[in-house]
Write a protein that holds these residues in place. Structure first.
Motif, mmCIF file in Angstrom:
data_model
loop_
_atom_site.group_PDB
_atom_site.id
_atom_site.type_symbol
_atom_site.label_atom_id
_atom_site.label_comp_id
_atom_site.label_asym_id
_atom_site.label_seq_id
_atom_site.Cartn_x
_atom_site.Cartn_y
_atom_site.Cartn_z
ATOM 1 N N HIS A 78 0.840 -1.220 0.000
ATOM 2 C CA HIS A 78 0.000 0.000 0.000
ATOM 3 C C HIS A 78 0.869 1.263 0.000
ATOM 4 O O HIS A 78 0.593 2.228 0.699
ATOM 5 N N SER A 79 1.951 1.211 -0.742
ATOM 6 C CA SER A 79 2.901 2.338 -0.677
ATOM 7 C C SER A 79 2.388 3.575 -1.381
ATOM 8 O O SER A 79 2.940 4.653 -1.218
ATOM 9 N N TYR A 80 1.361 3.408 -2.179
ATOM 10 C CA TYR A 80 0.904 4.601 -2.912
ATOM 11 C C TYR A 80 -0.452 5.060 -2.430
ATOM 12 O O TYR A 80 -1.059 5.943 -2.971
ATOM 13 N N ASP A 81 -0.985 4.381 -1.393
ATOM 14 C CA ASP A 81 -2.233 4.922 -0.862
ATOM 15 C C ASP A 81 -2.159 5.071 0.657
ATOM 16 O O ASP A 81 -3.105 5.408 1.310
ATOM 17 N N ARG A 82 -0.985 4.812 1.184
ATOM 18 C CA ARG A 82 -0.853 4.946 2.636
ATOM 19 C C ARG A 82 0.607 5.288 2.911
ATOM 20 O O ARG A 82 1.448 5.149 2.042
ATOM 21 N N VAL A 83 0.922 5.731 4.092
ATOM 22 C CA VAL A 83 2.340 6.023 4.367
ATOM 23 C C VAL A 83 2.697 5.439 5.717
ATOM 24 O O VAL A 83 1.950 5.578 6.670
ATOM 25 N N ASN A 84 3.769 4.696 5.794
ATOM 26 C CA ASN A 84 4.241 4.332 7.136
ATOM 27 C C ASN A 84 5.746 4.571 7.133
ATOM 28 O O ASN A 84 6.475 4.055 6.330
ATOM 29 N N PHE A 85 6.115 5.469 8.005
ATOM 30 C CA PHE A 85 7.525 5.832 8.021
ATOM 31 C C PHE A 85 8.280 4.823 8.875
ATOM 32 O O PHE A 85 8.186 4.839 10.074
ATOM 33 N N THR A 86 8.975 3.942 8.217
ATOM 34 C CA THR A 86 9.768 2.980 9.026
ATOM 35 C C THR A 86 11.228 3.406 8.936
ATOM 36 O O THR A 86 12.120 2.633 8.933
ATOM 37 N N ASN A 87 11.380 4.761 8.764
ATOM 38 C CA ASN A 87 12.759 5.172 8.493
ATOM 39 C C ASN A 87 13.656 4.841 9.680
ATOM 40 O O ASN A 87 13.204 4.766 10.802
ATOM 41 N N ASN A 88 14.896 4.699 9.364
ATOM 42 C CA ASN A 88 15.843 4.311 10.392
ATOM 43 C C ASN A 88 16.290 5.602 11.081
ATOM 44 O O ASN A 88 17.105 6.345 10.549
ATOM 45 N N GLU A 89 15.669 5.891 12.248
ATOM 46 C CA GLU A 89 15.902 7.185 12.918
ATOM 47 C C GLU A 89 17.398 7.487 12.996
ATOM 48 O O GLU A 89 17.851 8.580 12.709
ATOM 49 N N LYS A 90 18.178 6.445 13.333
ATOM 50 C CA LYS A 90 19.625 6.730 13.585
ATOM 51 C C LYS A 90 20.240 7.271 12.284
ATOM 52 O O LYS A 90 20.936 8.273 12.264
ATOM 53 N N LEU A 91 19.852 6.717 11.157
ATOM 54 C CA LEU A 91 20.424 7.191 9.887
ATOM 55 C C LEU A 91 19.985 8.636 9.644
ATOM 56 O O LEU A 91 20.747 9.485 9.233
ATOM 57 N N MET A 92 18.712 8.906 9.982
ATOM 58 C CA MET A 92 18.216 10.254 9.693
ATOM 59 C C MET A 92 18.926 11.252 10.599
ATOM 60 O O MET A 92 19.151 12.384 10.260
ATOM 61 N N ALA A 93 19.291 10.772 11.776
ATOM 62 C CA ALA A 93 19.909 11.729 12.721
ATOM 63 C C ALA A 93 21.288 12.107 12.199
ATOM 64 O O ALA A 93 21.812 13.169 12.483
ATOM 65 N N ARG A 94 21.878 11.274 11.355
ATOM 66 C CA ARG A 94 23.234 11.555 10.907
ATOM 67 C C ARG A 94 23.240 12.862 10.123
ATOM 68 O O ARG A 94 22.447 13.082 9.269
ATOM 69 N N SER A 95 24.129 13.763 10.420
ATOM 70 C CA SER A 95 24.045 15.094 9.780
ATOM 71 C C SER A 95 24.703 15.021 8.402
ATOM 72 O O SER A 95 24.038 15.117 7.398
ATOM 73 N N THR A 96 25.995 14.755 8.346
ATOM 74 C CA THR A 96 26.628 14.880 7.021
ATOM 75 C C THR A 96 26.471 13.590 6.234
ATOM 76 O O THR A 96 26.635 12.516 6.756
ATOM 77 N N LEU A 97 26.158 13.741 4.969
ATOM 78 C CA LEU A 97 26.038 12.575 4.094
ATOM 79 C C LEU A 97 27.321 12.463 3.298
ATOM 80 O O LEU A 97 27.796 13.437 2.749
ATOM 81 N N HIS A 98 27.915 11.291 3.286
ATOM 82 C CA HIS A 98 29.178 11.152 2.532
ATOM 83 C C HIS A 98 28.917 11.299 1.048
ATOM 84 O O HIS A 98 29.760 11.654 0.283
ATOM 85 N N ASP A 99 27.690 10.980 0.648
ATOM 86 C CA ASP A 99 27.448 10.995 -0.789
ATOM 87 C C ASP A 99 26.418 12.083 -1.088
ATOM 88 O O ASP A 99 25.244 11.928 -0.851
ATOM 89 N N PRO A 100 26.890 13.248 -1.548
ATOM 90 C CA PRO A 100 25.989 14.398 -1.677
ATOM 91 C C PRO A 100 24.958 14.210 -2.788
ATOM 92 O O PRO A 100 24.033 14.981 -2.905
ATOM 93 N N ARG A 101 25.096 13.190 -3.570
ATOM 94 C CA ARG A 101 24.216 13.142 -4.751
ATOM 95 C C ARG A 101 22.789 12.752 -4.378
ATOM 96 O O ARG A 101 21.889 13.523 -4.456
ATOM 97 N N MET A 102 22.586 11.533 -3.960
ATOM 98 C CA MET A 102 21.215 11.100 -3.659
ATOM 99 C C MET A 102 21.069 11.043 -2.146
ATOM 100 O O MET A 102 21.926 10.491 -1.466
ATOM 101 N N SER A 103 20.042 11.643 -1.643
ATOM 102 C CA SER A 103 19.852 11.596 -0.176
ATOM 103 C C SER A 103 18.373 11.767 0.144
ATOM 104 O O SER A 103 17.567 12.034 -0.736
ATOM 105 N N SER A 104 18.079 11.568 1.404
ATOM 106 C CA SER A 104 16.689 11.745 1.878
ATOM 107 C C SER A 104 16.648 12.947 2.810
ATOM 108 O O SER A 104 17.577 13.176 3.567
#
Ligand SMILES: Nc1nc2c(ncn2[C@@H]2O[C@H](COP(=O)(O)OP(=O)(O)OP(=O)(O)O)[C@@H](O)[C@H]2O)c(=O)[nH]1
Ligand SMILES: [Zn+2]
Length: 431
Positions: free
Chosen positions: A288-314
């Motif tokens: 149901h990815s296009y009619d519902r949303v569940n954020f299972t994002n990995n909080e620890k990854l999101m908390a990381r400030s600098t991204l080593h790879d500036p091209r694709m990111s969230s």
């Protein structure tokens, strides 16, 4: 000088006028059989008329068009990652659900005809389908969708799920958009989600290796700044299968590197490690990815400030609920459309100049909470879901997987996205 033809209607010459359509007809054939083109051929194709007649004549409660819509899961992933192996396992394992597997392989014979091999447990039928230049993501809009809709219409009730394998070099975004039709088109299929299969042994090399012969197609994918199609296949994923785990299972460092790199590009997709595509079926259907949303994002990854790879990111933004629907509409116009409609000149120069010039959003997922100003109980809320693929987005009535609805969340996945600048821009719209 040729005399001007007199187009006035004359019954003697032009025959009797067909009676006007009153809307109470029970059979379209009567009407349409009078409507002939030159040479007496029918202007409307017969199958369409038959399907309309079925719709008119079947009592509304069991009309074939009321039939449930069939979910389509797009299985993508770079060349040789193990997509077919995954699908073989699913078909061979069998299940009480009737699953049609569609392989969009490049035919050896010619670049214009492609095999759509439709398989479910009992039988397999081969459907030949002209996909134009041979690739679902490049084919004429809806050619692939139409073929699948027709296949379902021909076998009503026989298919519960469709798993559609794209070729290893396909860009999943245009394919997702093709299936993501609004209800008005009365399509009997809908997109349930995108599953990306990766070769865990080679994925890091693949993301850095810009091969000039990489098959660029689909929407205007920019090649000059060395992004690979694998980046887009990861960015668009709702589930990521890191296959060939047998090749890296003893290399802790590599496992961690792969996890972090994939998480940098797409922090909301669920990640599963597999060997030879061994995975429970329910990990890739009913997303149901296009009619519902569940954020299972990995909080620890999101908390990381600098991204080593500036091209694709969230980029993940959380903010207070909207006071009322007007404030949400203003957010849509002044923030969301400015970000997504860069190609259409909606993005202001100030914002553009503030970001890196090639910035671009590939995927948007949002959980929107609006205070219901019309309700008696002041804390009643309206939940909406935003689903976006590049410049196309939809706002749907939503349900949040998580119970708490006291904040809005929106995730953007794309190129050269700057969390701070987007956050600052949001605060000019919602303070
Ligand atoms: N070691 C190992 N090999 C695998 C695994 N999964 C698939 N393979 C092998 O990898 C090769 C490619 O697998 P496929 O399933 O054809 O890959 P694909 O993604 O469908 O390939 P394309 O359709 O060409 O994009 C085959 O030889 C598989 O047997 C795995 O988990 N481990
Ligand atoms: Zn293509």
């Amino acid at each position: 000088m040729s005399a001007l033809k007199d187009f006035k209607y004359k019954e003697s010459e032009d025959g009797e006028l067909p009676s006007l359509v009153t809307g109470s007809e029970t059979n379209l054939n009567e009407i349409l059989s009078n409507v002939k083109g030159d040479g007496g051929i029918n202007l409307v194709n017969i199958e369409k008329v038959d399907r309309c007649n079925q719709q008119i004549s079947a009592p509304s409660n069991d009309s074939i068009f009321m039939e449930k819509k069939i979910p389509v899961t797009i299985i993508t992933g770079y060349l040789g990652s193990g997509k077919s192996t995954l699908l073989e396992k699913i078909v061979l394992k069998g299940s009480d659900m009737k699953i049609a597997v569609i392989l969009n392989e490049f035919g050896d014979s010619s670049e214009i005809e492609k095999a759509m091999t439709i398989r479910n447990q009992e039988s397999s039928t081969q459907e030949w389908l002209d996909l134009g230049n041979g690739c679902l993501c490049c084919s004429l809009k809806n050619v692939g969708v139409k073929a699948i809709e027709d296949m379902i219409a021909r076998s009503p009730g026989k298919i519960d799920y469709i798993l559609l394998e794209t070729s290893g070099i396909a860009d999943p975004a245009p394919i997702a958009k093709m299936f993501w039709q609004d209800d008005g088109l009365n399509s009997n299929v809908y997109i349930d989600g995108i599953v990306t299969v990766l070769d865990s042994e080679h994925i890091l090399k693949c993301l850095d290796d810009i091969s000039p012969e990489t098959h660029w197609h689909g929407e205007n994918v920019i090649t000059k700044e060395n992004l690979t199609i694998a980046h887009f296949q990861i960015a668009m994923a709702d589930v990521i299968i890191l296959n060939k785990f047998d090749k890296i299972e003893n290399n802790e460092k590599l496992i961690n590197e792969v996890n972090v790199k994939i998480g940098q590009i797409n922090s909301t997709a669920k990640i599963h490690f597999t060997k030879y595509g061994e995975l429970p079926l329910n990990y890739i259907i009913d997303l149901h990815s296009y009619d519902r949303v569940n954020f299972t994002n990995n909080e620890k990854l999101m908390a990381r400030s600098t991204l080593h790879d500036p091209r694709m990111s969230s980029v993940m933004l959380t903010f207070r609920p909207f006071k009322n629907n007007d404030e949400f509409l203003r957010f849509e116009k002044k923030f969301l459309q400015v970000l997504l409609w860069k190609e259409f000149g909606v993005t202001t120069d100030t914002f553009n100049n503030n970001m890196k010039k090639e910035w671009e959003i590939q995927r948007t997922k949002g959980l929107i909470v609006i205070n219901n100003e019309n309700s008696k109980s002041k804390d009643e809320k309206i939940v909406k879901v935003i689903q976006g693929v590049r410049d196309t987005y939809d706002v749907l009535p939503g349900q949040s997987e998580t119970s708490n609805c006291d904040e809005c969340k929106i995730v953007f996945i794309g190129k050269y996205l700057d969390q701070e600048k987007i956050q600052d821009f949001l605060s000019t719209v919602i303070n």
